[in-house]
Design an enzyme around this catalytic site. Sequence first.
Site, PDB file in Angstrom:
ATOM      1  CD  GLU A  70      31.773   5.152 -32.331  1.00  0.00           C
ATOM      2  OE1 GLU A  70      32.624   5.158 -31.410  1.00  0.00           O
ATOM      3  OE2 GLU A  70      30.656   4.631 -32.222  1.00  0.00           O
ATOM      4  CG  HIS A 108      36.239   3.958 -32.918  1.00  0.00           C
ATOM      5  ND1 HIS A 108      37.433   3.851 -33.592  1.00  0.00           N
ATOM      6  CD2 HIS A 108      36.364   5.029 -32.085  1.00  0.00           C
ATOM      7  CE1 HIS A 108      38.241   4.825 -33.202  1.00  0.00           C
ATOM      8  NE2 HIS A 108      37.624   5.542 -32.264  1.00  0.00           N
ATOM      9  CG  HIS A 133      30.946   1.114 -29.824  1.00  0.00           C
ATOM     10  ND1 HIS A 133      29.971   1.757 -29.091  1.00  0.00           N
ATOM     11  CD2 HIS A 133      31.410   0.118 -29.028  1.00  0.00           C
ATOM     12  CE1 HIS A 133      29.848   1.179 -27.911  1.00  0.00           C
ATOM     13  NE2 HIS A 133      30.718   0.175 -27.842  1.00  0.00           N
ATOM     14  CG  ASP A 176      26.573   2.252 -32.124  1.00  0.00           C
ATOM     15  OD1 ASP A 176      26.398   1.086 -32.512  1.00  0.00           O
ATOM     16  OD2 ASP A 176      27.514   2.582 -31.378  1.00  0.00           O
TER      17      ASP A 176
END
Length: 237
Positions: free
Chosen positions: A9, A57, A150, A155
């Site tokens: 991220e 995120h 996210h 992920d």
Amino acid sequence: MREIVFDTETTGLSPVGGDRIVEIGCVELMNRVETGRTFHAYFNPRRPMPSEAEAVHGLSEAFLSDKPLFEELCGDLLDFIGDAPLVAHNAPFDFGFLNNELALCGLSSVCMTRMIDTLVLARQKLPGAKHSLDALCTRFGVDRSIRIKHGALIDAQLLSQVYVELTGGRQIGLGLVAEQRSSSEEKIDVMLVQEYANSVTVHPARPHEPTEEELERHAEFLKGITDPIWNRVAACG
């Protein structure tokens, strides 16, 4: 074979423009099976967090303010990934950010030959379909209910399951779609196989050459055959 599935991220889309990694998550696979070993870290990017990135995120500038700098943990990260192939979705994006951070630390880049891009794999295997991580999770029945925003480690864990499906599923190389089976059923199968293996008596290899006794018995057997066909064949010749 050891492989690392990872995700990052960031503060934005361009490492060249000054964007930085704020989170990385790595999952270790051994022969396409998760080992349970992971690496996860948040980093202070030492720059403001754009609202657009935070909306994706959920990592705010305040949350990241007391987190370590990338250079403080890059040694641990490199030790974890080792020389294994690195799997990511839209991998050039993640490789670009990772190598940018390593360059800022004065370290060598991760070679691009180690890159495995699941986005490319998905486009090859499923032309015309949607290829986002969410879409692939839905297609392969991967539970993503914990994915509200996210997150790098979440992920990476989801992607590791998608990657296994893209490369043949649990029966890699057979080209067949296996039925979903419970872990208890799989454990029973393993127990039955082990029980059978333990019950098998292994005999030493038999010599291929016949013994003198076997040759004598064979000759006696041939004498008892009247009008053998091989005599007729020899006569015709």
